[in-house]
Design a protein around this motif. Structure first.
Motif, short mmCIF file in Angstrom:
data_model
loop_
_atom_site.label_atom_id
_atom_site.label_comp_id
_atom_site.label_asym_id
_atom_site.label_seq_id
_atom_site.Cartn_x
_atom_site.Cartn_y
_atom_site.Cartn_z
N PHE A 267 0.81 -1.22 0.00
CA PHE A 267 0.00 0.00 0.00
C PHE A 267 0.84 1.28 0.00
O PHE A 267 0.30 2.37 0.15
CB PHE A 267 -0.96 -0.01 1.20
N ALA A 322 -10.33 -6.70 -0.20
CA ALA A 322 -9.65 -5.40 -0.09
C ALA A 322 -8.33 -5.41 -0.84
O ALA A 322 -7.94 -4.41 -1.45
CB ALA A 322 -9.42 -5.06 1.37
N SER A 323 -7.62 -6.55 -0.79
CA SER A 323 -6.33 -6.66 -1.48
C SER A 323 -6.51 -6.57 -2.98
O SER A 323 -5.74 -5.90 -3.67
CB SER A 323 -5.66 -7.97 -1.09
N ARG A 325 -9.02 -5.11 -4.58
CA ARG A 325 -9.50 -3.77 -4.93
C ARG A 325 -8.54 -2.67 -4.47
O ARG A 325 -8.81 -1.48 -4.71
CB ARG A 325 -10.88 -3.53 -4.32
N GLU A 326 -7.47 -3.05 -3.77
CA GLU A 326 -6.47 -2.10 -3.27
C GLU A 326 -7.12 -1.03 -2.40
O GLU A 326 -6.80 0.17 -2.50
CB GLU A 326 -5.69 -1.48 -4.42
N SER A 327 -8.02 -1.46 -1.53
CA SER A 327 -8.71 -0.55 -0.61
C SER A 327 -8.08 -0.65 0.77
O SER A 327 -8.30 -1.63 1.49
CB SER A 327 -10.20 -0.91 -0.53
N LEU A 328 -7.29 0.34 1.15
CA LEU A 328 -6.62 0.31 2.44
C LEU A 328 -7.59 0.34 3.62
O LEU A 328 -7.42 -0.44 4.57
CB LEU A 328 -5.62 1.47 2.55
N PRO A 329 -8.64 1.17 3.62
CA PRO A 329 -9.56 1.17 4.77
C PRO A 329 -10.22 -0.20 5.01
O PRO A 329 -10.29 -0.67 6.15
CB PRO A 329 -10.61 2.22 4.39
N VAL A 330 -10.70 -0.83 3.93
CA VAL A 330 -11.33 -2.15 4.09
C VAL A 330 -10.29 -3.18 4.52
O VAL A 330 -10.56 -4.05 5.36
CB VAL A 330 -12.01 -2.58 2.77
N PHE A 331 -9.09 -3.08 3.96
CA PHE A 331 -8.01 -3.98 4.34
C PHE A 331 -7.72 -3.87 5.83
O PHE A 331 -7.57 -4.90 6.52
CB PHE A 331 -6.76 -3.63 3.53
N THR A 412 -2.28 -10.94 -2.10
CA THR A 412 -3.59 -11.58 -2.33
C THR A 412 -3.50 -13.09 -2.29
O THR A 412 -4.31 -13.77 -1.63
CB THR A 412 -4.18 -11.13 -3.68
#
Length: 456
Positions: A267, A322-323, A325-331, A412
């Protein structure tokens, strides 16, 4: 683990210890046990901080060090591997030298990796040197095994879930504490000053050893029992519980060591940004471990463990999404949930161990103190083996991460692998400890009754 050899002498040796006797426990046992628990937690806490040192040292290692993410994951994995291996001898050191005596020695041994890291932590040091120093920090991982074996002997079965959970949770907090300390150093002095963090831990190591020397006790009845070790090795439940402990503690320590590096590598977080997030998960996992033990005392360790693995599988699914979609908050939401759940499962799985061997004793026709003594004997021997194998799960997590980042640049594939493993843990927990067994029909040959394990 008990014995009938000549009594040991000395001011800090307790000759008679019977925590299952309510009168003994009320009059003197509980007070002594709680005092030893307090200083055991302190020493184990420092041990975990030193063991997890390289989870934060890699945050200080900028481009000048010339080490890529795969090389950093391998440094972390080396510390994890050595920490897992030394848990076996550390377990039996308690009975050989005494719980108080070994706590002092094991605390002082932490000076070696801390001083070594202080000397070599600078750009230009060879990778082989860093690898050797990372291996040295493994002695901190051994402290957990000796501490848990020691505290297991101090408390009665009805209190073990709470006591072991508190002992382990207080020790586990050493991971987020060293990460918070690293955040303080990076935020104030900058990422170029790792020696400030290392220097701060040297007096803390000495303090832990001094307090253990002054305030802890050795239990003379606790002795090495090679027969108990052989019995534990041969018992299938030792290895089944080791497998489940890979899923709980292996996850906790593996994720604790890798979290900051994953944030930096996948990230793009800076060392300061990674350090500001890294401590949250290990802190929650540590704080909730005693809750897992207490819930296991009340509802049964197997039930809590199964529920934990189901939830861990769900949280891993969130992390995979999340991984991708590269979404840090969800991760972060999914990953922090994994930490909390692994801590809960750590407490419940460790409670199961004495309960399993107590159930086996009852199935053999034992009762009262005889059953309790059998349970203590086998569970004490099994804990070191289970703890060592469980810690190897942390090694596996870091190696899987290393391969995932080498092959694809993201974690992932690693998280998909972990999801499959949690599914296997769910199946094993249900099949072995929760599936209601068919009624045991006594045979004319006199076959022994099977232990009732659905309540452990």
């Amino acid at each position: 683990m008990t014995g009938t050899t000549a009594p040991r002498k000395g001011a800090r040796w307790i000759e008679r210890w019977d925590p299952e006797d309510p009168v003994f426990w009320r009059e003197s046992g509980e007070r002594t046990a709680r005092r030893n628990l307090l200083y055991s937690v302190l020493s184990e806490h420092i041990g975990f901080s030193i063991w997890s040192l390289w989870s934060v040292m890699v945050l200080f290692m900028g481009p000048g060090y010339g080490i890529d993410p795969a090389g950093k994951f391998f440094l972390i994995a080396t510390a994890t591997f050595v920490g897992a291996l030394v848990r076996v001898p550390y377990t039996f050191a308690v009975a050989r030298f005494g719980g108080r005596n070994w706590t002092v020695v094991s605390a002082l041994l932490l000076l070696a990796p801390t001083t070594a890291a202080l000397l070599v932590m600078e750009p230009g040091t060879s990778y082989a040197t860093f690898l050797a120093v990372a291996a040295l920090t493994g002695v901190g991982g051994g402290n957990f095994a000796s501490s848990m074996t020691n505290i297991n002997a101090f408390f009665p079965l009805r209190k073990k879930g709470w006591a072991l959970g508190l002992n382990a949770g207080g020790g586990n907090i050493g991971v987020p504490v060293v990460q918070l300390a690293a955040l303080l150093v990076i935020g104030t002095a900058g990422a170029g000053h790792p020696r400030l963090l290392l220097a701060a831990y040297l007096p803390l190591v000495v303090l832990a050893a001094a307090l253990a020397l002054a305030r802890m006790d050795n239990l003379a009845p606790v002795r090495n029992d090679t027969g108990a070790v052989r019995d534990a090795v041969r018992d299938a439940h030792t290895w089944i519980m080791a497998f489940l402990y890979i899923g709980t503690f292996g996850s906790f320590i593996g994720y604790s060591f890798a979290f900051g590096l994953v944030l930096q590598t996948q990230f793009g977080r800076t060392p300061l940004q990674a350090a500001s997030l890294t401590f949250i998960g290990p802190l929650l996992g540590s704080l909730i471990r005693p809750v897992g033990g207490a819930l296991a005392d009340r509802f049964g360790g197997a039930r809590i463990t199964l529920a934990t693995f189901v939830a861990m599988a769900a949280a891993t699914g969130v992390v995979v999404l999340a991984s991708v979609r590269e979404s840090l908050p969800v991760f972060l939401v999914g990953f922090v949930a994994l930490f909390a759940l692994s801590g809960l499962g750590n407490g419940s799985t460790y409670k199961m161990i004495p309960g399993i061997f107590q159930a086996k004793a009852l199935a053999r026709g034992m009762d009262g103190e005889a059953a309790a003594a059998y349970g203590r004997r086998l569970s004490g021997a099994a804990m070191g083996l289970i703890g060592a194998v469980g810690a190897l799960g942390g090694l596996g997590i870091n190696l899987v991460f290393r391969e995932a980042f080498l092959s694809s640049g993201t974690g992932t594939a690693a998280f998909v692998t972990f999801l499959g493993f949690y599914g296997a843990c769910c199946a094993v927990t249900w099949a072995v400890y929760l599936r209601r067994p068919a009624a045991v029909i006594a045979k004319a040959s006199g076959a022994a009754a099977k232990p009732q394990l659905t309540s452990v």
